[in-house]
Each structure stands twice: as C-alpha cells, then as structure tokens.
Design a protein around this motif. Sequence first.
Motif, mmCIF file in Angstrom:
data_model
loop_
_atom_site.group_PDB
_atom_site.id
_atom_site.type_symbol
_atom_site.label_atom_id
_atom_site.label_comp_id
_atom_site.label_asym_id
_atom_site.label_seq_id
_atom_site.Cartn_x
_atom_site.Cartn_y
_atom_site.Cartn_z
ATOM 1 N N ALA A 1 -9.250 46.087 115.019
ATOM 2 C CA ALA A 1 -9.641 45.228 116.115
ATOM 3 C C ALA A 1 -10.497 44.064 116.069
ATOM 4 C CB ALA A 1 -10.590 46.067 117.276
ATOM 5 N N ALA A 2 -10.981 43.957 114.891
ATOM 6 C CA ALA A 2 -11.637 42.782 114.573
ATOM 7 C C ALA A 2 -10.973 41.743 113.695
ATOM 8 C CB ALA A 2 -12.820 43.162 113.518
ATOM 9 N N LEU A 3 -9.707 41.975 113.346
ATOM 10 C CA LEU A 3 -8.759 40.979 112.792
ATOM 11 C C LEU A 3 -8.574 39.513 113.862
ATOM 12 C CD1 LEU A 3 -6.176 43.499 111.152
ATOM 13 C CD2 LEU A 3 -8.195 42.280 110.051
ATOM 14 N N PRO A 4 -8.259 38.589 113.252
ATOM 15 C CA PRO A 4 -8.011 37.399 113.943
ATOM 16 C C PRO A 4 -6.569 37.937 114.876
ATOM 17 C CG PRO A 4 -7.639 37.115 111.734
ATOM 18 C CD PRO A 4 -8.172 38.418 111.564
ATOM 19 N N ALA A 5 -6.830 37.577 116.242
ATOM 20 C CA ALA A 5 -5.832 37.897 117.060
ATOM 21 C C ALA A 5 -5.814 37.111 118.361
ATOM 22 C CB ALA A 5 -5.756 39.269 117.192
ATOM 23 N N GLY A 6 -4.810 36.856 119.112
ATOM 24 C CA GLY A 6 -4.628 36.354 120.073
ATOM 25 C C GLY A 6 -5.188 37.437 121.181
ATOM 26 N N SER A 7 -4.905 36.921 122.464
ATOM 27 C CA SER A 7 -5.101 37.790 123.817
ATOM 28 C C SER A 7 -3.931 37.885 124.411
ATOM 29 C CB SER A 7 -6.601 37.274 124.487
ATOM 30 O OG SER A 7 -6.341 35.950 124.801
ATOM 31 N N GLU A 8 -3.761 39.111 125.245
ATOM 32 C CA GLU A 8 -2.624 39.233 126.187
ATOM 33 C C GLU A 8 -3.181 38.764 127.656
ATOM 34 O OE1 GLU A 8 -1.664 43.350 126.607
ATOM 35 O OE2 GLU A 8 -1.063 43.319 124.583
ATOM 36 N N LYS A 9 -2.272 38.133 128.134
ATOM 37 C CA LYS A 9 -2.708 37.715 129.648
ATOM 38 C C LYS A 9 -1.385 38.058 130.345
ATOM 39 C CE LYS A 9 -6.172 35.390 128.353
ATOM 40 N NZ LYS A 9 -7.538 35.721 128.690
ATOM 41 N N GLY A 10 -1.654 38.544 131.606
ATOM 42 C CA GLY A 10 -0.357 39.129 132.493
ATOM 43 C C GLY A 10 -0.241 40.574 132.649
ATOM 44 N N LEU A 11 0.275 41.075 133.879
ATOM 45 C CA LEU A 11 0.480 42.473 134.117
ATOM 46 C C LEU A 11 1.829 42.835 133.564
ATOM 47 C CD1 LEU A 11 -1.389 43.168 137.205
ATOM 48 C CD2 LEU A 11 -2.067 43.918 134.965
ATOM 49 N N LEU A 12 2.897 42.035 133.955
ATOM 50 C CA LEU A 12 4.187 42.472 133.838
ATOM 51 C C LEU A 12 4.841 41.514 132.743
ATOM 52 C CD1 LEU A 12 5.789 43.271 137.534
ATOM 53 C CD2 LEU A 12 4.970 44.824 135.622
ATOM 54 N N MET A 13 4.623 40.052 132.937
ATOM 55 C CA MET A 13 5.180 39.143 132.021
ATOM 56 C C MET A 13 3.956 38.665 130.966
ATOM 57 S SD MET A 13 8.352 39.049 132.925
ATOM 58 C CE MET A 13 9.021 37.575 132.276
ATOM 59 N N LYS A 14 4.221 39.510 129.910
ATOM 60 C CA LYS A 14 2.892 39.264 128.997
ATOM 61 C C LYS A 14 2.924 37.830 128.250
ATOM 62 C CE LYS A 14 1.153 43.445 128.968
ATOM 63 N NZ LYS A 14 0.170 43.744 129.851
ATOM 64 N N LYS A 15 1.843 37.275 128.192
ATOM 65 C CA LYS A 15 1.695 35.899 127.408
ATOM 66 C C LYS A 15 0.736 35.914 126.259
ATOM 67 C CE LYS A 15 4.050 32.804 130.834
ATOM 68 N NZ LYS A 15 5.139 32.310 130.113
ATOM 69 N N TYR A 16 0.957 35.619 125.357
ATOM 70 C CA TYR A 16 -0.155 35.811 124.298
ATOM 71 C C TYR A 16 -0.847 34.365 123.822
ATOM 72 C CZ TYR A 16 2.167 40.085 124.314
ATOM 73 O OH TYR A 16 2.653 41.627 124.587
ATOM 74 N N ARG A 17 -2.074 34.485 123.886
ATOM 75 C CA ARG A 17 -2.654 33.023 123.840
ATOM 76 C C ARG A 17 -3.826 33.127 122.747
ATOM 77 N NH1 ARG A 17 -1.150 29.463 127.423
ATOM 78 N NH2 ARG A 17 -0.474 30.294 129.185
ATOM 79 N N CYS A 18 -3.718 31.961 122.027
ATOM 80 C CA CYS A 18 -4.761 31.824 120.913
ATOM 81 C C CYS A 18 -6.394 31.409 121.685
ATOM 82 C CB CYS A 18 -4.585 30.579 119.967
ATOM 83 S SG CYS A 18 -5.605 30.040 118.614
ATOM 84 N N LEU B 1 -2.717 37.905 114.374
ATOM 85 C CA LEU B 1 -1.725 38.786 115.224
ATOM 86 C C LEU B 1 -1.700 38.249 116.667
ATOM 87 C CD1 LEU B 1 -3.926 42.215 114.229
ATOM 88 C CD2 LEU B 1 -2.125 41.028 113.112
ATOM 89 N N ARG B 2 -0.440 39.071 117.193
ATOM 90 C CA ARG B 2 -0.306 38.558 118.797
ATOM 91 C C ARG B 2 -1.214 38.884 119.571
ATOM 92 N NH1 ARG B 2 4.806 41.086 121.316
ATOM 93 N NH2 ARG B 2 3.717 42.920 120.996
ATOM 94 N N SER B 3 -1.831 39.986 119.529
ATOM 95 C CA SER B 3 -2.912 40.389 120.516
ATOM 96 C C SER B 3 -3.854 41.226 119.763
ATOM 97 C CB SER B 3 -2.174 41.355 121.479
ATOM 98 O OG SER B 3 -3.161 42.097 122.438
ATOM 99 N N ASP B 4 -5.167 41.415 120.354
ATOM 100 C CA ASP B 4 -6.119 42.077 119.778
ATOM 101 C C ASP B 4 -5.901 43.661 119.886
ATOM 102 O OD1 ASP B 4 -6.608 42.007 122.327
ATOM 103 O OD2 ASP B 4 -8.797 41.280 122.136
ATOM 104 N N LYS B 5 -5.040 43.917 120.807
ATOM 105 C CA LYS B 5 -4.703 45.398 121.140
ATOM 106 C C LYS B 5 -3.648 45.890 120.143
ATOM 107 C CE LYS B 5 -6.126 44.712 125.835
ATOM 108 N NZ LYS B 5 -5.711 44.347 126.991
ATOM 109 N N ASP B 6 -2.709 45.126 119.524
ATOM 110 C CA ASP B 6 -1.696 45.507 118.738
ATOM 111 C C ASP B 6 -1.926 46.619 117.519
ATOM 112 O OD1 ASP B 6 0.279 44.330 120.517
ATOM 113 O OD2 ASP B 6 0.730 42.536 118.801
#
Length: 154
Positions: free
Chosen positions: A64-81, A127-132
């Motif tokens: 969870a502490a690795l460099p990662a983007g964040s998820e935005k959106g409920l249905l249509m996910k976007k991944y942001r730095c 990583l695409r998301s901190d949750k991946d």
Amino acid sequence: MIRSCPRCSSPVEPKTLDRVSGEDKPLALRIEGMPVAKCAKGHAMPVHRDFMLWLIQELKARSAALPAGSEKGLLMKKYRCACGAELGAESGRRAFPFELAFEGAPAFRAEIEMPVFKCPACGKEQLRSDKDAPRHVAGAIVAINDAVGFPHSG
C-alpha cells in the motif's frame, strides 16, 4: 514456534525455502529464504501458527506504500498521478523488493511484481492505483501455500 508436524506428528526443525512464487494476476509474489518448519518426512509448514497471517498483513501494508496513482470515479474509473494528470497505458512491469523478519525466525526477502504506468506529465513510474497490490496479496499467498504444500486449516 511449531514443534510437531500436523500431518505425521514427527518433530520438526527450522529450515528455509530457497525460492517460491505465487501469483494473483496482475500481482506476482516471489519469496526467498522464507522460514518454515520441516519434519524428517519432508512435510513443510509455516514456522509459527500466526506466520502466514502476519505475512499477509505485512505485505499488504508495504504494498500500500508503493508509489501509486489514485482511483477516481464509481463506474468509469480513471487513474491519476499525484500531479493530477491521468495515467497512460501500462509501461511494463516492475519488481519491488522487501526485507522481512518474523519474530524469532531468520530474515527473508519478498518481491512483489506489478504492472507500472508512466505519468505523461511528470514522468513518474507507478502502480495504477494504491489499491491494486494490496487487493491481490492474499491470493498470491494462497498460491504460495499451495506450491509449498502447506496444510490447509479449517
């Protein structure tokens, strides 16, 4: 620490595994030098009854502490730095090594490999998301347990 084999009741000795791998796509997990308990018949089991749970929690926290983007959106996910730019396509895979040590056992090494994405704005590879990664750790540990032949509980 485990004192007798749950399969044959023989005494066990502390040993280490050379290298074992498990996967829960897209996460690949490799562990080298993991402490185990082995009996004379070759049955292997975790070195302590709490070891695998500790390992899952430790790897989830570290991933969870690795460099990662964040998820935005409920249905249509976007991944942001963190810089705000939307992440582009996957730029490859990267391994993230960790040194681990369970209380009373020798230190060992774990390595998580995941796809990484390069930010088109700042160039940061992440990583695409901190949750991946945390969401796939337990599945990879199950694959490792099966590969090593650890007994299943329950």
